[in-house]
Design an enzyme around this catalytic site. Structure first.
Site, PDB file in Angstrom:
ATOM      1  N   ASP A  20       0.824  -1.212   0.000  1.00  0.00           N
ATOM      2  CA  ASP A  20       0.000   0.000   0.000  1.00  0.00           C
ATOM      3  C   ASP A  20       0.861   1.266   0.000  1.00  0.00           C
ATOM      4  O   ASP A  20       1.967   1.276   0.540  1.00  0.00           O
ATOM      5  CB  ASP A  20      -0.925  -0.021   1.227  1.00  0.00           C
ATOM      6  CG  ASP A  20      -2.073   0.964   1.094  1.00  0.00           C
ATOM      7  OD1 ASP A  20      -2.430   1.315  -0.055  1.00  0.00           O
ATOM      8  OD2 ASP A  20      -2.622   1.384   2.123  1.00  0.00           O
ATOM      9  N   GLY A  23      -0.332   5.351  -4.397  1.00  0.00           N
ATOM     10  CA  GLY A  23      -1.024   6.584  -4.782  1.00  0.00           C
ATOM     11  C   GLY A  23      -0.428   7.790  -4.080  1.00  0.00           C
ATOM     12  O   GLY A  23      -0.169   8.826  -4.700  1.00  0.00           O
ATOM     13  N   SER A  65      -7.451  -5.444  -5.209  1.00  0.00           N
ATOM     14  CA  SER A  65      -8.474  -6.077  -4.381  1.00  0.00           C
ATOM     15  C   SER A  65      -9.820  -6.086  -5.105  1.00  0.00           C
ATOM     16  O   SER A  65     -10.037  -5.328  -6.059  1.00  0.00           O
ATOM     17  CB  SER A  65      -8.611  -5.332  -3.043  1.00  0.00           C
ATOM     18  OG  SER A  65      -9.383  -4.159  -3.201  1.00  0.00           O
ATOM     19  N   ASN A  68     -11.084  -2.688  -5.314  1.00  0.00           N
ATOM     20  CA  ASN A  68     -10.358  -1.640  -6.040  1.00  0.00           C
ATOM     21  C   ASN A  68     -11.022  -1.213  -7.357  1.00  0.00           C
ATOM     22  O   ASN A  68     -10.628  -0.214  -7.966  1.00  0.00           O
ATOM     23  CB  ASN A  68      -8.891  -2.036  -6.287  1.00  0.00           C
ATOM     24  CG  ASN A  68      -8.020  -1.989  -5.042  1.00  0.00           C
ATOM     25  OD1 ASN A  68      -7.053  -2.737  -4.913  1.00  0.00           O
ATOM     26  ND2 ASN A  68      -8.335  -1.093  -4.109  1.00  0.00           N
ATOM     27  N   TRP A  69     -12.080  -1.943  -7.775  1.00  0.00           N
ATOM     28  CA  TRP A  69     -12.846  -1.511  -8.955  1.00  0.00           C
ATOM     29  C   TRP A  69     -13.526  -0.173  -8.703  1.00  0.00           C
ATOM     30  O   TRP A  69     -13.957   0.486  -9.649  1.00  0.00           O
ATOM     31  CB  TRP A  69     -13.908  -2.550  -9.319  1.00  0.00           C
ATOM     32  CG  TRP A  69     -13.363  -3.891  -9.716  1.00  0.00           C
ATOM     33  CD1 TRP A  69     -13.343  -5.007  -8.930  1.00  0.00           C
ATOM     34  CD2 TRP A  69     -12.768  -4.268 -10.969  1.00  0.00           C
ATOM     35  NE1 TRP A  69     -12.775  -6.056  -9.620  1.00  0.00           N
ATOM     36  CE2 TRP A  69     -12.413  -5.631 -10.877  1.00  0.00           C
ATOM     37  CE3 TRP A  69     -12.509  -3.581 -12.160  1.00  0.00           C
ATOM     38  CZ2 TRP A  69     -11.808  -6.319 -11.916  1.00  0.00           C
ATOM     39  CZ3 TRP A  69     -11.896  -4.271 -13.203  1.00  0.00           C
ATOM     40  CH2 TRP A  69     -11.555  -5.619 -13.075  1.00  0.00           C
ATOM     41  N   ARG A 190      -4.818  -1.884   8.840  1.00  0.00           N
ATOM     42  CA  ARG A 190      -6.014  -2.697   8.616  1.00  0.00           C
ATOM     43  C   ARG A 190      -5.699  -3.779   7.580  1.00  0.00           C
ATOM     44  O   ARG A 190      -4.686  -3.729   6.887  1.00  0.00           O
ATOM     45  CB  ARG A 190      -7.195  -1.825   8.181  1.00  0.00           C
ATOM     46  CG  ARG A 190      -6.917  -0.943   6.980  1.00  0.00           C
ATOM     47  CD  ARG A 190      -8.153  -0.113   6.613  1.00  0.00           C
ATOM     48  NE  ARG A 190      -7.827   0.838   5.571  1.00  0.00           N
ATOM     49  CZ  ARG A 190      -7.715   2.161   5.749  1.00  0.00           C
ATOM     50  NH1 ARG A 190      -7.920   2.682   6.939  1.00  0.00           N
ATOM     51  NH2 ARG A 190      -7.405   2.946   4.737  1.00  0.00           N
ATOM     52  N   SER A 192      -8.027  -4.853   5.145  1.00  0.00           N
ATOM     53  CA  SER A 192      -8.641  -4.539   3.845  1.00  0.00           C
ATOM     54  C   SER A 192      -8.997  -5.773   3.020  1.00  0.00           C
ATOM     55  O   SER A 192      -8.754  -5.826   1.813  1.00  0.00           O
ATOM     56  CB  SER A 192      -7.740  -3.590   3.033  1.00  0.00           C
ATOM     57  OG  SER A 192      -7.550  -2.376   3.725  1.00  0.00           O
TER      58      SER A 192
HETATM   59  C1  IPE Z   1      -5.462  -2.803  -0.179  1.00  0.00           C
HETATM   60  O1  IPE Z   1      -5.172  -1.459  -0.208  1.00  0.00           O
HETATM   61  C2  IPE Z   1      -5.400  -3.387  -1.558  1.00  0.00           C
HETATM   62  C3  IPE Z   1      -4.083  -3.455  -2.180  1.00  0.00           C
HETATM   63  C4  IPE Z   1      -2.948  -3.068  -1.658  1.00  0.00           C
HETATM   64  C5  IPE Z   1      -4.082  -4.042  -3.492  1.00  0.00           C
HETATM   65  P1  IPE Z   1      -6.310  -0.337  -0.339  1.00  0.00           P
HETATM   66  O2  IPE Z   1      -5.575   0.957  -0.465  1.00  0.00           O
HETATM   67  O3  IPE Z   1      -7.241  -0.676  -1.423  1.00  0.00           O
HETATM   68  O4  IPE Z   1      -7.061  -0.453   1.049  1.00  0.00           O
HETATM   69  P2  IPE Z   1      -7.932   0.633   1.818  1.00  0.00           P
HETATM   70  O5  IPE Z   1      -8.961   1.151   0.851  1.00  0.00           O
HETATM   71  O6  IPE Z   1      -7.011   1.714   2.267  1.00  0.00           O
HETATM   72  O7  IPE Z   1      -8.522  -0.101   2.979  1.00  0.00           O
HETATM   73  C1  IPE Z   2      -1.862   0.157  -3.240  1.00  0.00           C
HETATM   74  O1  IPE Z   2      -1.578   1.513  -3.300  1.00  0.00           O
HETATM   75  C2  IPE Z   2      -1.968  -0.472  -4.604  1.00  0.00           C
HETATM   76  C3  IPE Z   2      -3.360  -0.756  -5.035  1.00  0.00           C
HETATM   77  C4  IPE Z   2      -4.406  -0.685  -4.285  1.00  0.00           C
HETATM   78  C5  IPE Z   2      -3.521  -1.182  -6.411  1.00  0.00           C
HETATM   79  P1  IPE Z   2      -2.722   2.589  -3.245  1.00  0.00           P
HETATM   80  O2  IPE Z   2      -3.094   2.959  -4.649  1.00  0.00           O
HETATM   81  O3  IPE Z   2      -3.847   2.149  -2.395  1.00  0.00           O
HETATM   82  O4  IPE Z   2      -1.957   3.808  -2.572  1.00  0.00           O
HETATM   83  P2  IPE Z   2      -2.560   4.856  -1.554  1.00  0.00           P
HETATM   84  O5  IPE Z   2      -3.075   4.079  -0.377  1.00  0.00           O
HETATM   85  O6  IPE Z   2      -3.645   5.574  -2.277  1.00  0.00           O
HETATM   86  O7  IPE Z   2      -1.412   5.716  -1.216  1.00  0.00           O
HETATM   87 MG    MG Z   3      -4.205   2.370  -0.400  1.00  0.00          MG
END
Ligand code: IPE
Ligand code: IPE
Ligand code: MG
Length: 246
Positions: A20, A23, A65, A68-69, A190, A192
């Site tokens: 994680d 982004g 996940s 993530n969609w 968490r 997730s």
């Molecule tokens: C979990 O991270 C999924 C992946 C790392 C692929 P998310 O960024 O989607 O989780 P939340 O939304 O913060 O719980």
């Molecule tokens: C995890 O990084 C990768 C995926 C969920 C694909 P994030 O994209 O969730 O990164 P943050 O949490 O927004 O920084």
């Molecule tokens: Mg994230």
């Protein structure tokens, strides 16, 4: 190379990672989020070798996940595109390095092109044994439990035959021991909807490091923290158990 010589240091057989922070890594640089995911892929390729060199046998990573969609379509298609370029660019190298790749998750929602890429990754590494890399893609822990139940029913099991072993044998990671160490980067504490069933007794480790910045030093820190943990699995400390006949 191990820095410890005489004392045996516990190395987890199976490490699971919620990768994680991609982004935020991008946002801090005023870059599109997908650039963060691209860096995240590079991180995975780097640390995979660090874990393998330390004797970790199974690495399972959360790449996309089932939730993530919900992200903007531009980001979702960017991630899908990254898988395609990643497979075409790096598969040959990973295969040559002895990495066995498996993809866990609901493939039915993926495009035929993406499914073909993942199939190729699995097929071309099937004989490898150095490290097992499982990529959780369109994966959810709840989905996994539901699909295991469905398979048990499809296999004709009656309620009395459904027990933990019957479901464990049908979970997506049935080929691997349960994760010993669960790492989440990016500072959130968490799960997730990652490996809900399989992490019942995993040691949890949270790092503030954003996934694209994760490297050899962070791998060492996580493994060192793990080596200091005392696992009990519901029992008592070893030095507290009463010797037989006492
Ligand atoms: C979990 O991270 C999924 C992946 C790392 C692929 P998310 O960024 O989607 O989780 P939340 O939304 O913060 O719980
Ligand atoms: C995890 O990084 C990768 C995926 C969920 C694909 P994030 O994209 O969730 O990164 P943050 O949490 O927004 O920084
Ligand atoms: Mg994230």
């Amino acid at each position: 190379m191990s820095t410890h010589n005489s004392e045996a240091v516990a190395v987890p057989r199976h490490v699971a990672i919620v990768m994680d922070g991609n982004g935020r890594w991008a946002r801090r640089r005023f870059l599109p989020r997908v650039v963060g995911h691209e860096q995240g892929m590079q991180t995975l390729l780097r640390v995979l070798d660090d874990f393998a060199a330390r004797g970790v046998e199974y690495l399972t990573v959360f790449a996309f996940s089932s939730e993530n969609w919900k992200r903007p379509e531009e980001e979702v298609s960017g991630i899908m595109g990254l898988v395609l370029t990643g497979v075409s660019r790096y598969l040959r190298k990973l295969a040559a390095e002895g990495v066995r790749i498996r993809v866990i998750g609901d493939h039915s929602a993926l495009s035929p092109k993406l499914r073909a890429a993942w199939d190729e990754a699995e097929r071309s590494t099937v004989a490898n044994t150095r490290i097992h890399l499982s990529v959780a893609f369109n994966y959810g822990g709840r989905w996994d439990i539901v699909q295991a139940c469905r398979r048990a029913l499809a296999d004709g099991l009656v309620p009395e035959q459904i027990d933990e072993a019957a479901l464990a044998a049908r979970m997506a990671l049935s080929f691997a021991p349960d994760p010993d160490l669960f790492i989440r980067t990016g500072g959130e504490m968490r799960v997730s909807n990652f490996l809900l069933w399989q992490t019942a007794y995993a040691e949890l480790y949270f790092s503030d490091c954003l996934w694209p910045d994760f490297g050899g030093a962070e791998v060492e820190a996580a493994l060192a923290a793990y080596a200091c943990r005392e696992r009990r699995f519901g029992g008592v400390r070893e030095d507290e158990s009463v010797p037989q006949g006492a």
